[in-house]
Design a protein around this motif. Structure first.
Motif, PDB file in Angstrom:
ATOM      1  N   HIS A 128       0.875  -1.183   0.000  1.00 11.67           N
ATOM      2  CA  HIS A 128       0.000   0.000   0.000  1.00 11.67           C
ATOM      3  C   HIS A 128       0.915   1.238   0.000  1.00 11.67           C
ATOM      4  N   ASN A 180      -3.872  -5.739   0.671  1.00 15.86           N
ATOM      5  CA  ASN A 180      -5.237  -5.197   0.623  1.00 15.86           C
ATOM      6  C   ASN A 180      -5.882  -5.370  -0.743  1.00 15.86           C
ATOM      7  N   ALA A 207      -2.390  -3.742   8.675  1.00 15.71           N
ATOM      8  CA  ALA A 207      -3.709  -3.112   8.464  1.00 15.71           C
ATOM      9  C   ALA A 207      -4.761  -4.127   8.033  1.00 15.71           C
ATOM     10  N   LYS A 231     -10.370  -0.690  10.708  1.00  8.93           N
ATOM     11  CA  LYS A 231     -10.517  -1.912   9.892  1.00  8.93           C
ATOM     12  C   LYS A 231     -10.792  -3.128  10.784  1.00  8.93           C
ATOM     13  N   ARG A 364     -15.316  -1.703  -3.697  1.00  8.89           N
ATOM     14  CA  ARG A 364     -14.421  -0.619  -4.074  1.00  8.89           C
ATOM     15  C   ARG A 364     -13.816  -0.906  -5.441  1.00  8.89           C
TER      16      ARG A 364
HETATM   17  N1  C6P Z   1      -6.323   0.361   2.837  1.00  9.25           N
HETATM   18  C1  C6P Z   1      -8.155  -0.091   1.315  1.00  9.25           C
HETATM   19  O1  C6P Z   1      -9.257   0.156   0.828  1.00  9.25           O
HETATM   20  P1  C6P Z   1      -5.036   3.801   7.107  1.00  9.25           P
HETATM   21  O2  C6P Z   1      -5.642   4.640   6.020  1.00  9.25           O
HETATM   22  O3  C6P Z   1      -3.816   4.436   7.682  1.00  9.25           O
HETATM   23  O4  C6P Z   1      -6.022   3.336   8.118  1.00  9.25           O
HETATM   24  O5  C6P Z   1      -4.565   2.447   6.386  1.00  9.25           O
HETATM   25  C2  C6P Z   1      -3.637   2.498   5.358  1.00  9.25           C
HETATM   26  C3  C6P Z   1      -3.336   1.148   4.850  1.00  9.25           C
HETATM   27  C4  C6P Z   1      -2.077   0.637   5.027  1.00  9.25           C
HETATM   28  N2  C6P Z   1      -1.760  -0.608   4.644  1.00  9.25           N
HETATM   29  C5  C6P Z   1      -2.660  -1.414   4.066  1.00  9.25           C
HETATM   30  C6  C6P Z   1      -2.266  -2.806   3.703  1.00  9.25           C
HETATM   31  C7  C6P Z   1      -3.963  -0.948   3.855  1.00  9.25           C
HETATM   32  O6  C6P Z   1      -4.850  -1.754   3.295  1.00  9.25           O
HETATM   33  C8  C6P Z   1      -4.303   0.372   4.221  1.00  9.25           C
HETATM   34  C9  C6P Z   1      -5.668   0.921   3.935  1.00  9.25           C
HETATM   35  C10 C6P Z   1      -7.670   0.735   2.478  1.00  9.25           C
HETATM   36  O7  C6P Z   1      -7.448  -0.983   0.883  1.00  9.25           O
HETATM   37  C11 C6P Z   1      -7.821   2.201   2.221  1.00  9.25           C
HETATM   38  S1  C6P Z   1      -6.775   2.766   0.913  1.00  9.25           S
END
Ligand code: C6P
Length: 411
Positions: A128, A180, A207, A231, A364
């Motif tokens: 990500h 993700n 995450a 999450k 999504r």
């Molecule tokens: N992925 C998705 O729809 P935050 O925004 O800080 O809570 O998480 C960021 C993040 C970091 N690492 C991984 C592997 C993630 O999946 C995510 C967030 C969401 O896939 C929003 S882009």
């Protein structure tokens, strides 16, 4: 073979999430986007409200009753997270805003202090953006070298290719625990062991992992672990960074301000011990309680049972979607969590998501903040359905019916 848990309390779980029984635009909600953010059970919503209604004040500051109560709840929440991750000490749990901030904290604090020009950071090709960009800051500022483990065609990571990138100059390995976009579960135990063999520290971006499977940071011998509350069926605005005590102690503060100091004068400021050193400013007080309630909620159901339920949904969705002509699943690794990205050879992912929405199915579409991964697969975007503890096979049937609707319109 997956053993089907017929006693999984799916109806009870669904009843715990008030939003799931709502209809939107005249259609019952089919929510298949928990990977972006999960819905919240009443237990979390009520606990956050309870703090505001019964024991809210700023923490660590007042000696009066309410401040002491709020402080006690906040520190108790930290202990809940400590236990959840299997950490040795509560002071190894730092509350942040989210995964993104947790990773930035390590890159900024550990990276700036301990990395030198020519040192190497290893990440993977499925990260990500939150686990790419903070390390690129160090490339620009310090001249460190970023190395990327290539992604295999099925979305897995080859341990051989990973090991080949490790050298005595590797100082940090930063990898997703679970992707993700693809759902791939990375071979993190082996990755950590190999990284430690060359003296590197390892950060795992959890995450997408903590809601799907139990994590034990001591058993993994992981150096840093990051995740977001929202999450994990918890509130937004709160995240966690786990770090080994000796590493966190050796790192300089990330931000300066209230609560992170021992004493301040214009000549010299000294810092508070862990965990306060990394929690400058008023934190997310009620959200910490909400996060603890979320942890209590998933542990009361049992992460093993949640995982078995989601594995069953994943297997069902994969079989049903694979029967559809013109549909290709991106990410077919054998070890996968309940995330299914797909493309249709007759419609763009954004059109898919829009038509799904008109059918009441929330998924999504886009690059999912993983643009290098899209480039690797030579696609602009995917449509992504992800399943949480509350999803059902009937919702997957709704997903398949929505694909058929797209087919009718575009094919
Ligand atoms: N992925 C998705 O729809 P935050 O925004 O800080 O809570 O998480 C960021 C993040 C970091 N690492 C991984 C592997 C993630 O999946 C995510 C967030 C969401 O896939 C929003 S882009």
């Amino acid at each position: 073979m997956t053993v089907i848990d017929r006693t999984y309390p799916i109806e009870q779980i669904r009843a715990d999430f008030p939003i799931l029984s709502k209809s939107f635009k005249g259609k019952p909600l089919v929510y298949l986007d928990s990977t972006a953010s999960a819905m919240k059970p009443s237990q979390v919503i009520n606990e956050e409200s309870r703090v505001y209604e019964e024991e809210y004040a700023n923490i660590h500051r007042g000696v009066y009753y309410l401040s002491a109560k709020a402080t006690e709840r906040y520190e108790q929440s930290r202990k809940t997270v400590q236990k959840f991750l299997g950490a040795k000490h509560a002071r190894e749990i730092i509350f942040t805003r989210n995964t993104t901030e947790s990773i930035n904290l390590v890159a900024s604090s550990y990276g700036r202090k301990f990395l030198r020009e020519g040192d190497e950071i290893v990440i993977t090709g499925l990260e990500h953006h939150s686990n790419i960009v903070p390390w690129q800051f160090l490339v620009e500022e310090k001249g460190v070298v970023l190395k990327v483990v290539p992604v295999e065609e099925d979305g897995s990571i080859s341990l051989e290719k990973y090991a080949a990138l490790l050298t005595p100059r590797t100082k940090i390995v930063a990898a997703a625990h679970i992707s993700n976009v693809l759902g791939t579960i990375l071979p993190v135990a082996e990755m950590i062991r190999l990284a430690h063999d060359v003296g590197a520290k390892v950060l795992l971006d959890g995450a997408q992992a903590v809601m799907h499977q139990a994590v034990d940071v001591q058993e993994l011998d992981i150096d840093f672990y990051a995740f977001s509350g929202h999450k994990l069926y918890g509130p937004t605005g709160i995240g966690v960074l786990y770090g080994k005590e000796e590493l966190l102690n050796a790192m300089p503060p990330y931000q300066g301000g209230g609560d992170m100091i021992a004493s301040v004068s214009f000549e010299k400021t000294t810092y508070a011990p862990l965990p306060a050193k990394f929690e400058a400013g008023t934190p997310a007080i009620a959200q910490a309680a909400g996060l603890a309630a979320a942890v209590d909620y998933v542990t009361s159901i049992g992460l093993d049972r949640i995982r078995a339920h989601e594995d069953e949904l994943l297997a069902y969705a994969t079989t049903r979607l694979n029967q559809l002509e013109g549909l290709r699943i991106i990410g077919t690794a054998t070890k996968k969590a309940a995330v299914v990205s797909f493309v249709l050879d007759y419609a763009h992912p954004h059109d898919i998501a829009q038509i799904f929405d008109s059918a009441g199915v929330s998924i999504r579409a886009g690059h999912h903040c993983a643009q290098p991964l899209m480039t690797h697969f030579k696609i602009p975007a995917t449509a992504r359905a992800s399943f949480g503890m509350y999803n059902t096979k009937a919702e997957i049937d709704a997903l398949v019916a929505a694909v058929r609707k797209v087919e009718e319109m575009f094919r």
